[in-house]
Scaffold this motif. Structure first.
Motif, mmCIF file in Angstrom:
data_model
loop_
_atom_site.group_PDB
_atom_site.id
_atom_site.type_symbol
_atom_site.label_atom_id
_atom_site.label_comp_id
_atom_site.label_asym_id
_atom_site.label_seq_id
_atom_site.Cartn_x
_atom_site.Cartn_y
_atom_site.Cartn_z
ATOM 1 N N ALA A 254 0.867 -1.190 0.000
ATOM 2 C CA ALA A 254 0.000 0.000 0.000
ATOM 3 C C ALA A 254 0.896 1.230 0.000
ATOM 4 O O ALA A 254 1.310 1.699 1.061
ATOM 5 C CB ALA A 254 -0.906 -0.003 1.231
ATOM 6 N N PRO A 255 1.241 1.737 -1.184
ATOM 7 C CA PRO A 255 2.167 2.871 -1.246
ATOM 8 C C PRO A 255 1.422 4.210 -1.268
ATOM 9 O O PRO A 255 0.264 4.288 -1.696
ATOM 10 C CB PRO A 255 2.871 2.652 -2.585
ATOM 11 N N HIS A 256 2.110 5.250 -0.839
ATOM 12 C CA HIS A 256 1.574 6.604 -1.027
ATOM 13 C C HIS A 256 1.342 6.825 -2.519
ATOM 14 O O HIS A 256 2.124 6.377 -3.354
ATOM 15 C CB HIS A 256 2.570 7.619 -0.473
ATOM 16 N N GLN A 257 0.251 7.502 -2.842
ATOM 17 C CA GLN A 257 -0.134 7.677 -4.246
ATOM 18 C C GLN A 257 0.252 9.084 -4.731
ATOM 19 O O GLN A 257 -0.558 10.017 -4.665
ATOM 20 C CB GLN A 257 -1.646 7.474 -4.421
ATOM 21 N N ALA A 258 1.512 9.247 -5.142
ATOM 22 C CA ALA A 258 1.948 10.547 -5.659
ATOM 23 C C ALA A 258 2.136 10.504 -7.165
ATOM 24 O O ALA A 258 1.909 11.500 -7.855
ATOM 25 C CB ALA A 258 3.248 10.984 -5.003
ATOM 26 N N ASN A 259 2.565 9.359 -7.661
ATOM 27 C CA ASN A 259 2.873 9.243 -9.087
ATOM 28 C C ASN A 259 2.940 7.749 -9.420
ATOM 29 O O ASN A 259 3.660 7.001 -8.751
ATOM 30 C CB ASN A 259 4.227 9.926 -9.368
ATOM 31 N N LEU A 260 2.219 7.349 -10.448
ATOM 32 C CA LEU A 260 2.175 5.925 -10.811
ATOM 33 C C LEU A 260 3.563 5.385 -11.155
ATOM 34 O O LEU A 260 3.881 4.230 -10.893
ATOM 35 C CB LEU A 260 1.218 5.734 -12.002
ATOM 36 N N ARG A 261 4.412 6.268 -11.694
ATOM 37 C CA ARG A 261 5.763 5.818 -12.052
ATOM 38 C C ARG A 261 6.604 5.557 -10.799
ATOM 39 O O ARG A 261 7.426 4.646 -10.780
ATOM 40 C CB ARG A 261 6.455 6.866 -12.937
ATOM 41 N N ILE A 262 6.390 6.347 -9.738
ATOM 42 C CA ILE A 262 7.113 6.109 -8.472
ATOM 43 C C ILE A 262 6.636 4.787 -7.874
ATOM 44 O O ILE A 262 7.436 3.971 -7.397
ATOM 45 C CB ILE A 262 6.868 7.265 -7.464
ATOM 46 N N ILE A 263 5.328 4.558 -7.916
ATOM 47 C CA ILE A 263 4.754 3.323 -7.367
ATOM 48 C C ILE A 263 5.314 2.111 -8.114
ATOM 49 O O ILE A 263 5.754 1.134 -7.504
ATOM 50 C CB ILE A 263 3.203 3.360 -7.463
ATOM 51 N N GLY A 264 5.329 2.192 -9.436
ATOM 52 C CA GLY A 264 5.804 1.072 -10.259
ATOM 53 C C GLY A 264 7.271 0.773 -9.999
ATOM 54 O O GLY A 264 7.666 -0.393 -9.848
ATOM 55 N N ALA A 265 8.088 1.838 -9.910
ATOM 56 C CA ALA A 265 9.528 1.647 -9.685
ATOM 57 C C ALA A 265 9.783 1.033 -8.315
ATOM 58 O O ALA A 265 10.650 0.170 -8.152
ATOM 59 C CB ALA A 265 10.253 2.991 -9.807
ATOM 60 N N THR A 266 9.017 1.463 -7.307
ATOM 61 C CA THR A 266 9.198 0.923 -5.950
ATOM 62 C C THR A 266 8.843 -0.559 -5.926
ATOM 63 O O THR A 266 9.583 -1.382 -5.370
ATOM 64 C CB THR A 266 8.311 1.700 -4.944
ATOM 65 N N ALA A 267 7.698 -0.910 -6.526
ATOM 66 C CA ALA A 267 7.258 -2.316 -6.548
ATOM 67 C C ALA A 267 8.294 -3.183 -7.256
ATOM 68 O O ALA A 267 8.637 -4.277 -6.791
ATOM 69 C CB ALA A 267 5.908 -2.417 -7.239
ATOM 70 N N GLN A 268 8.820 -2.656 -8.350
ATOM 71 C CA GLN A 268 9.805 -3.419 -9.117
ATOM 72 C C GLN A 268 11.064 -3.689 -8.289
ATOM 73 O O GLN A 268 11.556 -4.814 -8.236
ATOM 74 C CB GLN A 268 10.158 -2.642 -10.382
ATOM 75 N N ARG A 269 11.545 -2.654 -7.604
ATOM 76 C CA ARG A 269 12.760 -2.825 -6.784
ATOM 77 C C ARG A 269 12.522 -3.761 -5.610
ATOM 78 O O ARG A 269 13.462 -4.359 -5.101
ATOM 79 C CB ARG A 269 13.246 -1.464 -6.279
ATOM 80 N N MET A 270 11.262 -3.873 -5.167
ATOM 81 C CA MET A 270 10.936 -4.783 -4.055
ATOM 82 C C MET A 270 10.665 -6.204 -4.547
ATOM 83 O O MET A 270 10.474 -7.110 -3.735
ATOM 84 C CB MET A 270 9.692 -4.285 -3.306
ATOM 85 N N GLY A 271 10.590 -6.380 -5.858
ATOM 86 C CA GLY A 271 10.274 -7.697 -6.409
ATOM 87 C C GLY A 271 8.814 -8.078 -6.193
ATOM 88 O O GLY A 271 8.479 -9.244 -5.991
ATOM 89 N N ILE A 272 7.949 -7.074 -6.210
ATOM 90 C CA ILE A 272 6.515 -7.320 -6.017
ATOM 91 C C ILE A 272 5.792 -7.075 -7.338
ATOM 92 O O ILE A 272 5.962 -6.009 -7.956
ATOM 93 C CB ILE A 272 5.939 -6.378 -4.935
ATOM 94 N N ASP A 273 4.992 -8.052 -7.748
ATOM 95 C CA ASP A 273 4.237 -7.887 -8.977
ATOM 96 C C ASP A 273 3.223 -6.752 -8.813
ATOM 97 O O ASP A 273 2.606 -6.609 -7.756
ATOM 98 C CB ASP A 273 3.503 -9.196 -9.309
ATOM 99 N N ILE A 274 3.050 -5.984 -9.872
ATOM 100 C CA ILE A 274 2.187 -4.791 -9.805
ATOM 101 C C ILE A 274 0.719 -5.160 -9.459
ATOM 102 O O ILE A 274 -0.016 -4.342 -8.910
ATOM 103 C CB ILE A 274 2.287 -3.971 -11.120
ATOM 104 N N SER A 275 0.344 -6.413 -9.721
ATOM 105 C CA SER A 275 -1.024 -6.843 -9.388
ATOM 106 C C SER A 275 -1.234 -6.931 -7.869
ATOM 107 O O SER A 275 -2.357 -7.039 -7.396
ATOM 108 C CB SER A 275 -1.307 -8.220 -10.010
ATOM 109 N N LYS A 276 -0.127 -6.856 -7.105
ATOM 110 C CA LYS A 276 -0.243 -6.911 -5.651
ATOM 111 C C LYS A 276 -0.026 -5.524 -5.019
ATOM 112 O O LYS A 276 0.269 -5.415 -3.829
ATOM 113 C CB LYS A 276 0.781 -7.900 -5.082
ATOM 114 N N VAL A 277 -0.176 -4.496 -5.835
ATOM 115 C CA VAL A 277 0.017 -3.133 -5.346
ATOM 116 C C VAL A 277 -1.325 -2.402 -5.347
ATOM 117 O O VAL A 277 -2.046 -2.421 -6.345
ATOM 118 C CB VAL A 277 1.035 -2.367 -6.232
ATOM 119 N N MET A 278 -1.657 -1.793 -4.223
ATOM 120 C CA MET A 278 -2.890 -1.002 -4.159
ATOM 121 C C MET A 278 -2.670 0.304 -4.917
ATOM 122 O O MET A 278 -1.766 1.077 -4.579
ATOM 123 C CB MET A 278 -3.246 -0.697 -2.704
ATOM 124 N N ILE A 279 -3.488 0.524 -5.922
ATOM 125 C CA ILE A 279 -3.363 1.739 -6.742
ATOM 126 C C ILE A 279 -4.754 2.338 -6.949
ATOM 127 O O ILE A 279 -5.655 1.657 -7.459
ATOM 128 C CB ILE A 279 -2.723 1.422 -8.120
#
Ligand code: UT7
Length: 332
Positions: A254-279
């Motif tokens: 559950a990331p802060h929602q400031a920018n979809l690109r920030i969310i995507g980059a964070t999930a990628q670096r954590m090894g979390i598939d984007i389908s498991k990210v609250m957006i």
């Protein structure tokens, strides 16, 4: 090891009804729906009416939390209100909300940590209930960003929205769910990359500060962007490592929602598939302290998050402030 855990046992949110799509900005400034969607992921946001204060954005969510948990208001021992758009410089919005809710026995305060505000407030509530300072803490994250955003500055006007959310944090004995770990940080060196220059003791309000638009939030977007990606993923990696978690173990980010690109980059670096990210940024934009609890509330209402799920919260914002928190979801 604490025998009493801090557990979120109710969550709710409130988004004001008036929707402003990207076409609203196209109608009066040099921008496009395409630019906004590509650079930020935002399609629309909500703006509250003039007579709605930040406390009013949290009020319905707080009332709903109390109803959901079925407690008497007198059981709430503390109210923590995370916001950068308080009703007044003082008294605290927590006091205004206490009065509106009619909570009889609580103390409370506002917490200023910009987009990390909810995370900081949650950590503070955790410490209070773990040490038996209160059975229930009401934690609110709400911001009426339209009061500090220049509607004519395209780089910021399109980013933000108004909303409020609340959770009840409850001290529960001998449980496997609840808040397990957190990593929080500040770095004041980044202060002027995202701030409101006037209105405080450094630059009190004057005709000049108003004429120069110094009561609006100013942001160096690229500097904030770079720090957000690096630092949010750093603290998330840290929390995953010390709790022996891999991307596969995490059910929701559950990331802060400031920018979809920030969310995507964070999930990628954590090894979390984007389908498991609250957006939900596409529908609300950046609502500052409200984004994370709004996600939790929407996912809970939709039945997409289950008791015992491993959840990581992550935020980055003005200050700079940032952090990450690991919890097992505690609402059945
Ligand atoms: O929540 C608290 C933390 N905040 C954040 O995490 C926000 C972090 N920053 C960002 O999300 C991004 O930096 C923004 C979305 C704010 C901006 O995106 P960017 O890709 O960094 O764009 P930029 O600031 O580098 O601007 C690129 C161009 C500029 O034009 P030139 O100089 O290349 O001619 C801007 O003037 O885009 C222009 N621009 C716009 N164009 C159309 C800026 N805003 C707009 C706009 N529409 N609304």
């Amino acid at each position: 090891m604490a025998t009493r855990r801090a557990v979120i046992t109710a969550v709710s949110h409130y988004a004001p009804p008036d929707v402003y799509t990207n076409a609203h900005f196209e109608s009066y400034m040099d921008t496009t729906d395409e630019w906004i969607q590509t650079r930020t992921g935002i399609k629309e946001r909500r703006f509250a009416k003039a007579d709605v204060a930040t406390s009013d954005l949290a009020l319905p969510a707080a009332q709903d939390c109390i109803a959901q948990r079925g407690i008497d208001k007198s059981e709430i021992g503390c109210i923590i209100f995370a916001t950068v758009t308080p009703d007044y410089m003082f008294p605290a919005t927590a006091c205004v909300l206490q009065h509106k809710l009619g909570i009889p026995n609580a103390w409370g305060f506002d917490l200023s940590a910009a987009c990390s505000g909810f995370l900081y407030a949650l950590e503070t509530a955790r410490r209070i209930v773990e040490s038996d300072g209160a059975k229930f803490v009401l934690v609110c994250g709400a911001d009426k960003m339209t009061t500090i955003i220049n509607p004519n500055e395209r780089a910021t006007a399109i980013l933000f929205g108004d909303a409020g959310a609340a959770v009840l944090v409850e001290g529960v004995e001998n449980t496997d769910v609840g808040i397990i770990d957190s990593v929080l940080q500040v770095d004041g060196a980044g202060g002027q990359a995202l701030y409101m220059p006037a209105g405080g003791s450094v630059m009190p309000p004057s005709h000049e500060t108003v004429e120069k638009n110094l009561h609006y939030a100013h942001q160096d977007g690229q500097a904030v962007f770079k720090s957000a990606v690096t630092r949010m993923s750093e603290v998330c990696a840290q929390i995953m490592e010390r709790n022996n978690l891999t991307g596969d173990d995490i059910r929701w980010l559950a990331p802060h929602q400031a920018n979809l690109r920030i969310i995507g980059a964070t999930a990628q670096r954590m090894g979390i598939d984007i389908s498991k990210v609250m957006i939900n940024i596409e529908r609300y934009g950046n609502t500052t302290a409200a984004t994370i609890p709004m996600c939790l509330s929407e996912w809970q209402k939709a039945g997409k998050i289950n008791y015992g799920d491993n959840v990581i919260l992550a935020a980055f914002g003005g200050g700079f402030t940032w952090g990450s928190m690991y919890m097992k979801w505690g609402i059945k």
